[in-house]
Motif scaffolding. Sequence first.
Motif, PDB file in Angstrom:
ATOM      1  N   SER B  21       0.975  -1.198   0.051  1.00 39.18           N
ATOM      2  CA  SER B  21      -0.130  -0.135  -0.003  1.00 39.18           C
ATOM      3  C   SER B  21       0.721   1.142   0.113  1.00 39.18           C
ATOM      4  CB  SER B  21      -1.037   0.109   1.185  1.00 39.18           C
ATOM      5  OG  SER B  21      -0.284   0.659   2.512  1.00 39.18           O
ATOM      6  N   CYS B  22       0.057   2.317  -0.043  1.00 41.49           N
ATOM      7  CA  CYS B  22       0.982   3.622  -0.330  1.00 41.49           C
ATOM      8  C   CYS B  22       1.163   4.207   1.201  1.00 41.49           C
ATOM      9  CB  CYS B  22       0.200   4.699  -1.025  1.00 41.49           C
ATOM     10  SG  CYS B  22      -0.822   5.693  -0.189  1.00 41.49           S
ATOM     11  N   ASN B  23       0.569   3.593   2.347  1.00 44.23           N
ATOM     12  CA  ASN B  23       0.872   3.820   3.632  1.00 44.23           C
ATOM     13  C   ASN B  23      -0.261   4.836   4.174  1.00 44.23           C
ATOM     14  OD1 ASN B  23       3.052   3.201   4.824  1.00 44.23           O
ATOM     15  ND2 ASN B  23       4.259   4.812   4.292  1.00 44.23           N
ATOM     16  N   GLY B  24      -0.872   5.482   3.107  1.00 48.30           N
ATOM     17  CA  GLY B  24      -2.067   6.407   3.538  1.00 48.30           C
ATOM     18  C   GLY B  24      -3.221   5.459   4.382  1.00 48.30           C
ATOM     19  N   CYS B  25      -3.575   4.535   4.061  1.00 50.00           N
ATOM     20  CA  CYS B  25      -4.677   3.890   4.757  1.00 50.00           C
ATOM     21  C   CYS B  25      -3.912   3.305   5.886  1.00 50.00           C
ATOM     22  CB  CYS B  25      -5.202   2.628   3.988  1.00 50.00           C
ATOM     23  SG  CYS B  25      -6.605   3.441   2.792  1.00 50.00           S
ATOM     24  N   ASP B  26      -2.608   2.745   6.103  1.00 46.63           N
ATOM     25  CA  ASP B  26      -1.985   2.359   7.221  1.00 46.63           C
ATOM     26  C   ASP B  26      -1.956   3.130   8.417  1.00 46.63           C
ATOM     27  OD1 ASP B  26      -0.450  -0.412   6.182  1.00 46.63           O
ATOM     28  OD2 ASP B  26      -0.359   1.194   4.700  1.00 46.63           O
ATOM     29  N   GLY B  87      -9.358   0.525   2.064  1.00 42.62           N
ATOM     30  CA  GLY B  87      -9.055   1.544   0.849  1.00 42.62           C
ATOM     31  C   GLY B  87      -9.365   0.921  -0.372  1.00 42.62           C
ATOM     32  N   ALA B  88      -9.398   2.201  -1.449  1.00 40.53           N
ATOM     33  CA  ALA B  88      -9.643   1.697  -2.745  1.00 40.53           C
ATOM     34  C   ALA B  88      -8.790   0.827  -3.350  1.00 40.53           C
ATOM     35  CB  ALA B  88      -9.833   3.035  -3.548  1.00 40.53           C
ATOM     36  N   CYS B  89      -7.661   0.690  -3.119  1.00 45.95           N
ATOM     37  CA  CYS B  89      -6.571  -0.053  -3.701  1.00 45.95           C
ATOM     38  C   CYS B  89      -6.690  -1.462  -3.165  1.00 45.95           C
ATOM     39  CB  CYS B  89      -5.434   0.572  -3.850  1.00 45.95           C
ATOM     40  SG  CYS B  89      -4.374   0.840  -2.359  1.00 45.95           S
ATOM     41  N   ALA B  90      -7.099  -1.625  -1.943  1.00 43.11           N
ATOM     42  CA  ALA B  90      -7.092  -3.247  -1.436  1.00 43.11           C
ATOM     43  C   ALA B  90      -8.444  -3.579  -1.624  1.00 43.11           C
ATOM     44  CB  ALA B  90      -7.329  -3.216  -0.013  1.00 43.11           C
ATOM     45  N   GLY B 118     -12.750   4.834  -0.133  1.00 43.72           N
ATOM     46  CA  GLY B 118     -11.924   5.855   0.453  1.00 43.72           C
ATOM     47  C   GLY B 118     -10.459   5.886  -0.081  1.00 43.72           C
ATOM     48  N   CYS B 119      -9.958   6.651  -0.517  1.00 42.10           N
ATOM     49  CA  CYS B 119      -8.326   6.723  -0.864  1.00 42.10           C
ATOM     50  C   CYS B 119      -7.754   8.162  -0.136  1.00 42.10           C
ATOM     51  CB  CYS B 119      -8.219   6.745  -2.408  1.00 42.10           C
ATOM     52  SG  CYS B 119      -6.383   6.471  -2.680  1.00 42.10           S
ATOM     53  N   ALA B 120      -7.378   7.971   0.813  1.00 40.94           N
ATOM     54  CA  ALA B 120      -7.268   7.108   2.103  1.00 40.94           C
ATOM     55  C   ALA B 120      -8.529   7.088   2.648  1.00 40.94           C
ATOM     56  CB  ALA B 120      -6.158   7.417   3.067  1.00 40.94           C
ATOM     57  N   ALA B 121      -8.862   5.622   3.231  1.00 41.84           N
ATOM     58  CA  ALA B 121     -10.272   5.674   4.051  1.00 41.84           C
ATOM     59  C   ALA B 121     -10.266   6.567   5.359  1.00 41.84           C
ATOM     60  CB  ALA B 121     -10.232   4.213   4.350  1.00 41.84           C
TER      61      ALA B 121
HETATM   62  S1  SF4 Z   1      -6.524   3.439  -0.921  1.00 39.36           S
HETATM   63 FE1  SF4 Z   1      -5.357   5.106  -1.779  1.00 39.36          FE
HETATM   64  S2  SF4 Z   1      -4.536   6.112   0.530  1.00 39.36           S
HETATM   65 FE2  SF4 Z   1      -5.122   3.885   0.651  1.00 39.36          FE
HETATM   66  S3  SF4 Z   1      -3.252   2.498   0.686  1.00 39.36           S
HETATM   67 FE3  SF4 Z   1      -4.436   2.588  -1.329  1.00 39.36          FE
HETATM   68  S4  SF4 Z   1      -3.496   4.396  -2.591  1.00 39.36           S
HETATM   69 FE4  SF4 Z   1      -2.955   4.598  -0.380  1.00 39.36          FE
END
Ligand code: SF4
Lengths: 360, 145, 125
Positions: B21-26, B87-90, B118-121
């Motif tokens: 992930s990009c960390n945002g959701c973490d 999150g959207a990417c998960a 959500g991105c990020a949720a």
């Molecule tokens: S949903 Fe968006 S913010 Fe969350 S991990 Fe994926 S890319 Fe990052």
Amino acid sequence: MAPRTVAPFGPQHPVLPEPIQLKITYENEKVVDVVPALGYGHRGIEKACELNEYPKNIHLVERICGICSCIHGISYCETVERLWPLEVPPRAKYLRVIYSEMSRLHSHLLWLGLLCDALGFESMFMQFWRIREKVLDILEATSGHRVTQSISVVGGVRRDIDAEQEKTCIKVLQEVKKEAESLINVLASDPTVKARTVGKGVLTKEQAILLGINGPHLRASGVKEDSRMLGAQAYSELGFEPIVETAGDCYARALVRAREALQSIELQLEAFSKMPEGEIFERPKGRPPANEVTYRAEQPRGECFYYAKGNGTQHLERFRVRTPTFANIPSLLVMLPGCELADVPVIVLSIDPCISCTER
Amino acid sequence: MGIIQKSQVKSPWIMHFCNSSCNGCDIEVLASLTPLYDVERFGIVNMGNPKHADVLVVTGPVNYRTARVLKNLYDQIPDPKMVIAVGACASTGGVFHNCYNILGGVDKVLPVDVYVPGCAARPEAIIDGVVLALQKLSKAVGVAK
Amino acid sequence: MIENLKEITKDTLLQEVQKFADAKARFVTTVCSDLGDKLEVTYYFNYSPGVDMSAMRMVVDKNEEVPSISGIYLAAVLVENEMFEQYGLKVKGMAIDFGGLMLLAKDSPVLPMVKDKAAGGKGGE
Ligand code: SF4
């Protein structure tokens, strides 16, 4: 010779929110060798940046990392603007500084919290994250999102901060400053914190330069080097001076980040007072010309290097990001051998590793 | 209803796993543990050990390397278990859908019970997702809520 | 336009890098890009503390072997492995050799950054 043990550290480890693995060889309690194993966060963003059209890449580049997301977005725009080159309106430059510093502030508070967590100082962890929420609140109020602000576009910024929001921001920043100062005083003078960090993971100035490390990690070893000194955006008008410590240990790194957090509040307040009125966006003309440029930005974690090559179409020929942690990881190979098993988490954390940045 | 089922629903232990992930959701998952959102008041505790967990919270898209790790962790969690994709990417792959090292959303590897958009949720959305998962869990263990 | 760019060949690479090391420059990174039938590798350095960057560029054939600079700058080891994985640039004598599995996993697409789609598995489709 004492028996040797090889143990993996990660990819799921409580001090690291992100997956990285270090294969560590121990001799009794002493670390003798380290090999990093990466790849848990690799997505292939550089390639995807060549496939998308250049304005759409902003959203992708911002998601290289969620903590430094705002500065990645801004720097991508700065890099692409240098292909023409384009000049952005002065107010946009100031807004970019304000958002960069806001994300540095929340990132440093986050890191200070994580450091306390790694030391077992749970209540301090919660305190740092509590004041960090205030910074996220003003980010959300002005840009519309807590984490991925998506504030920058090629040619300027997307949203302005009006007079009323400005007042709120200044008020909140002053509150944060007061609270952060008192927390940092406790952190810096606490004997248990000192016992765990002073003299741990020492890097001398010469080693630091030869290892090519950057950011707060480098400045803690006594090198006055900060990409903000290049004076991009409005930094040249703000009288910026990098913060330097000389001890080169984990404690010095914590002090550099703590003082930078306070400094970035000052920079924001100054930027608010000097910000000129005017336009915030100017539409770029045509497509990015065939040219190549490099750009360096100071992320919370250190210097980030960008390279872009245009070819006269809507797509970039090549886009490359060398993130700060990518350059800081080799320093672990020097700092960890010789230390004790129980110090590994703190030393690893002291470079402020950001794995999703590293692997893109 | 037995004490075990009751405590599973009243105090679920979650385990957070970060894919690529990009960390945002973490950090939003972590933020929901800190004072402002404080999920511990609902009895939700974050665990590092899969064998202690009831709910697996996954952030980020699955890549070729984490697919194996994720499957492995899922198999270690005792039944009944819930999977939340944050999150959207998960959920779908999100912005990373055309990156070469990405397989797609978490549902390419595991059965997912709740998707949090959500991105990020936002932390509120994540807490909401956990509550939804609990309703499903209480049906699974036969405890009406 | 890249400032302070110097053209070199792979035979003079190590000498030139040694000059930077003697002058206490900091290694920044390398950038590899695909020119079609050749690869272009650019090394970036920075005198610390310094504002200007220096760069060296060499163009090599796709199956040519280049020497590793990780003996001089350990920091280069990650980026050299990365170039090997993404572009197939053969680097000889890296201090740590991940064998093409640093970022990519066993079943990831091979040589993902190469422009010629036939050579690179999924290639980002
Ligand atoms: S949903 Fe968006 S913010 Fe969350 S991990 Fe994926 S890319 Fe990052």
